[in-house]
Design an enzyme around this catalytic site. Sequence first.
Site, short mmCIF file in Angstrom:
data_model
loop_
_atom_site.label_atom_id
_atom_site.label_comp_id
_atom_site.label_asym_id
_atom_site.label_seq_id
_atom_site.Cartn_x
_atom_site.Cartn_y
_atom_site.Cartn_z
CB SER A 1 25.39 50.36 -43.12
OG SER A 1 26.78 49.69 -43.63
CE LYS B 1 26.16 45.71 -42.15
NZ LYS B 1 25.54 47.14 -42.60
#
Length: 254
Positions: free
Chosen positions: A47, A114
């Site tokens: 990701s 993230k």
Amino acid sequence: MTPLMKRLANRAASEIMETVRFVAGVAAVWLGLVTVGFAAFHIPSESMQPSLEVGDRVLVSKWAYGYSVHSLPLGIGYVLPDNWDGRIAWHNPQRGDVVVFRDERQSPPRNLIKRVIGIEGDVIEMRQGQLYLNGEPVPREFQEVRSYREHPSQQVVTATHYTEILPGGREHAIYEQSDNAPLDSYGPVTVRPGTVFVMGDNRDASNDSRAPTGPGLVPLENVVGRAETVLFTFERCRREEGLYCPRGRVWRGL
């Protein structure tokens, strides 16, 4: 035992004790660093490609923003009273920071990593793959088209590699497999006080603040720390004609 043997035995015992004290001191310093100052995290998914690759070991500063329930050393936060869920803070995450946070929407809760895209008051929107921040398109510069084998399926994926430039000039690399994926149109959403909006750099392969099953707006008290550097990673793919294969890396800053 002769006097010579006694002297040799005493000298050996003294050297052993010095070694034990040295090792104990090093262990104490290391324990202090990894419990109070830093933590190492393993990257299990794609990701955050291309900034972070599967298998990377990332060093996270737990004191960059302060301490919360999830970042207090030795797990102290988890034995505090339930009515204390705040944070001891001296800084807030900024746009472009790569952060580790606790996603309490998952069962059981787990740590995710993230990039912070929006902070308090920002308006976030995606229009056909283009990120908009406060009504303005965020510049992205084309670098190249890459094909690589996805982990763990080993299917070949093709993505466009861009450099995205956030307000203030902070740059980072992103992947876009297309501009019409499910999360390529989103918002607008305003970031609430006390939260941040996070996204993965691999935009079409990230379960982030845009996704219905993602973490949503991340409360600041759930932030564990800021990722500072890739400690090390080993090359996990074989070299194939026409396919991108990231090399192993050691101590590479983020």
